[in-house]
Design an enzyme around this catalytic site. Structure first.
Site, PDB file in Angstrom:
ATOM      1  N   ASP A 135       0.741  -1.371   0.129  1.00 29.58           N
ATOM      2  CA  ASP A 135      -0.061   0.230   0.075  1.00 29.58           C
ATOM      3  C   ASP A 135       0.650   1.067  -0.103  1.00 29.58           C
ATOM      4  OD1 ASP A 135      -2.129  -1.576   0.314  1.00 29.58           O
ATOM      5  OD2 ASP A 135      -2.782  -0.997   2.201  1.00 29.58           O
ATOM      6  N   HIS A 160       4.292  -2.083   2.908  1.00 27.43           N
ATOM      7  CA  HIS A 160       4.032  -0.792   2.360  1.00 27.43           C
ATOM      8  C   HIS A 160       5.342  -0.537   1.570  1.00 27.43           C
ATOM      9  CE1 HIS A 160       1.056  -0.530   5.612  1.00 27.43           C
ATOM     10  NE2 HIS A 160       0.288   0.435   5.093  1.00 27.43           N
TER      11      HIS A 160
HETATM   12 NI    NI Z   1      -2.596   3.355   3.482  1.00 29.81          NI
END
Ligand code: NI
Length: 245
Positions: A52, A194
């Site tokens: 993400d 991430h």
């Molecule tokens: Ni996010």
């Protein structure tokens, strides 16, 4: 046949080939695989790595390099404002067989948005990606996992959460993150990382090496649906896709 069903049929074939071919021979997704129907899927376990908040040129490029070396496909839920200036990186992702999904234009919590706000955050990103990649069927991951009934009604996309979360943003501690993920991972899990942190890139590649040595296969979320014989439904929330549930 819906677009999803057509693409899933192609990916089922792709996954079959992945199980049979050496990593260096892996096809890009959906390419010319029809001739291989009837082949048997490897037994698994299967997991999906998802990333993400990117892309970020430095870290995402390093991650793509490492995934390519390992013949692994992942899923990237991107932020619109980070796509700006990184269009070539998005095209590289797509070209190398990764899945790209929506994570809003400005990382907004979807449960706090009205219809106009939802349009600005989700539909505008979908339009940006459609202009760049020539298709519009992108899955959605809500920032913070926050959503409500209106979000689900407006999504026009399957909603993908996760089942393994090492909270990589909290400490950038690769050994701890690798241990957390590799101890938790089970067949059908969707792992959250991430791709904007160097430590998370290291974590992802170590997880791939560790779990592949244990027999795991890494696939995109779309491929995981295909492997399970399931069709993703718009507005439905998915956290993991175990062999049967
Ligand atoms: Ni996010």
């Amino acid at each position: 046949m819906s677009n999803w069903k057509k693409r899933l049929a192609a990916w089922a074939m792709a996954v079959t080939v992945l199980g049979l071919a050496a990593a260096s021979q892996r096809p890009e997704r959906g390419e010319g695989l029809e001739a291989l129907g009837g082949a048997k899927l490897p037994a698994g376990p299967y997991v999906a790595l998802t990333f993400d908040d990117g892309p970020r040129a430095s870290t995402t490029s390093a991650l793509l390099d490492g995934l390519a070396q390992r013949g692994v496909h992942a899923t990237f839920f991107v932020i619109g404002e980070n796509v700006e200036g990184n269009e070539l990186l998005l095209q590289r992702m797509e070209g190398e067989g990764h899945q790209i999904g929506l994570h809003t234009y400005h990382h907004k919590s979807l449960d706090k948005l009205n219809a106009a706000g939802f349009y600005e955050e989700v539909d505008s990103l979908r339009a940006t990606l459609t202009a760049l990649l020539g298709r519009e069927d992108f899955m959605l991951r809500p920032p913070y996992g926050m959503m409500n009934a209106a979000t689900q009604a407006r999504a026009a996309a399957p909603i993908v959460l996760w089942s393994v979360d090492p909270e990589d943003w909290s400490d950038r501690d690769t050994p701890r993150q690798v241990a957390t993920i590799t101890q938790a991972a089970q067949d059908g899990d969707i792992i959250l990382l991430h791709d904007i942190y160097p430590a998370s890139v290291d974590t992802a590649l170590e997880v791939v090496d560790t779990l592949m040595a244990r027999g795991f296969h890494f696939v995109t979320v779309e491929e995981l649906f295909a492997i399970r014989g399931r069709t993703p439904e718009n507005g439905t929330v998915y956290r993991r896709l175990p062999p049967s549930d």
